[in-house]
Design a protein around this motif. Sequence first.
Motif, PDB file in Angstrom:
ATOM      1  N   ASP A  56       0.835  -1.203   0.000  1.00 16.35           N
ATOM      2  CA  ASP A  56       0.000   0.000   0.000  1.00 16.35           C
ATOM      3  C   ASP A  56       0.873   1.257   0.000  1.00 16.35           C
ATOM      4  OD1 ASP A  56      -2.657   1.231   0.208  1.00 16.35           O
ATOM      5  OD2 ASP A  56      -1.963   1.856   2.206  1.00 16.35           O
ATOM      6  N   GLU A  57       1.885   1.280   0.825  1.00 13.58           N
ATOM      7  CA  GLU A  57       2.769   2.448   0.921  1.00 13.58           C
ATOM      8  C   GLU A  57       3.504   2.706  -0.396  1.00 13.58           C
ATOM      9  OE1 GLU A  57       4.287   5.805   2.382  1.00 13.58           O
ATOM     10  OE2 GLU A  57       2.831   4.558   3.420  1.00 13.58           O
ATOM     11  N   ARG A  58       4.000   1.645  -1.002  1.00 12.92           N
ATOM     12  CA  ARG A  58       4.745   1.799  -2.257  1.00 12.92           C
ATOM     13  C   ARG A  58       3.828   2.270  -3.392  1.00 12.92           C
ATOM     14  NH1 ARG A  58       7.957   3.761  -5.098  1.00 12.92           N
ATOM     15  NH2 ARG A  58       9.222   2.577  -6.545  1.00 12.92           N
ATOM     16  N   LYS A  60       1.164   4.043  -2.995  1.00 15.37           N
ATOM     17  CA  LYS A  60       0.864   5.446  -2.686  1.00 15.37           C
ATOM     18  C   LYS A  60       1.974   6.353  -3.227  1.00 15.37           C
ATOM     19  CE  LYS A  60      -0.702   6.537   1.429  1.00 15.37           C
ATOM     20  NZ  LYS A  60      -0.703   6.836   2.882  1.00 15.37           N
ATOM     21  N   GLU A  61       3.221   5.916  -3.084  1.00 19.83           N
ATOM     22  CA  GLU A  61       4.350   6.691  -3.613  1.00 19.83           C
ATOM     23  C   GLU A  61       4.275   6.793  -5.136  1.00 19.83           C
ATOM     24  OE1 GLU A  61       7.882   4.732  -2.273  1.00 19.83           O
ATOM     25  OE2 GLU A  61       7.470   5.153  -0.168  1.00 19.83           O
ATOM     26  N   LEU A  62       3.861   5.697  -5.793  1.00 23.17           N
ATOM     27  CA  LEU A  62       3.796   5.694  -7.256  1.00 23.17           C
ATOM     28  C   LEU A  62       2.692   6.591  -7.806  1.00 23.17           C
ATOM     29  CD1 LEU A  62       4.427   1.923  -8.053  1.00 23.17           C
ATOM     30  CD2 LEU A  62       6.002   3.828  -8.385  1.00 23.17           C
ATOM     31  N   THR A  63       1.623   6.795  -7.041  1.00 20.21           N
ATOM     32  CA  THR A  63       0.557   7.676  -7.534  1.00 20.21           C
ATOM     33  C   THR A  63       1.052   9.107  -7.632  1.00 20.21           C
ATOM     34  OG1 THR A  63      -0.367   8.144  -5.350  1.00 20.21           O
ATOM     35  CG2 THR A  63      -1.303   6.286  -6.563  1.00 20.21           C
ATOM     36  N   GLY A  64       1.994   9.461  -6.757  1.00 25.22           N
ATOM     37  CA  GLY A  64       2.605  10.787  -6.794  1.00 25.22           C
ATOM     38  C   GLY A  64       1.614  11.893  -6.502  1.00 25.22           C
ATOM     39  N   PRO A  65       2.116  13.109  -6.511  1.00 28.64           N
ATOM     40  CA  PRO A  65       1.251  14.255  -6.209  1.00 28.64           C
ATOM     41  C   PRO A  65       0.190  14.493  -7.279  1.00 28.64           C
ATOM     42  CG  PRO A  65       3.484  14.977  -6.762  1.00 28.64           C
ATOM     43  CD  PRO A  65       3.494  13.486  -6.722  1.00 28.64           C
TER      44      PRO A  65
END
Length: 77
Positions: A56-58, A60-65
Amino acid sequence: MSRYIVSIKFLDKSSVLKQLDIFDAIKELGTFSIQDQRDHVYILHFKSELTKDGMDERLKELTGPAGLFNYTVCGFD
């Protein structure tokens, strides 16, 4: 190794090239196969060393701002 079902919905603003870049980045999280695809939604069967929280955390990082996609992670192992 844990198994997950990951649902990814690409938002309208993400180009096909950006979607391919995201799939390339997702490959680093483990192995997966696309089980279904409809209306910019991909259902992936995933095997990974990551925990559900780590996955989930990774993602979330890939979705980016820019928020190029929404996702859901469901463990089934």
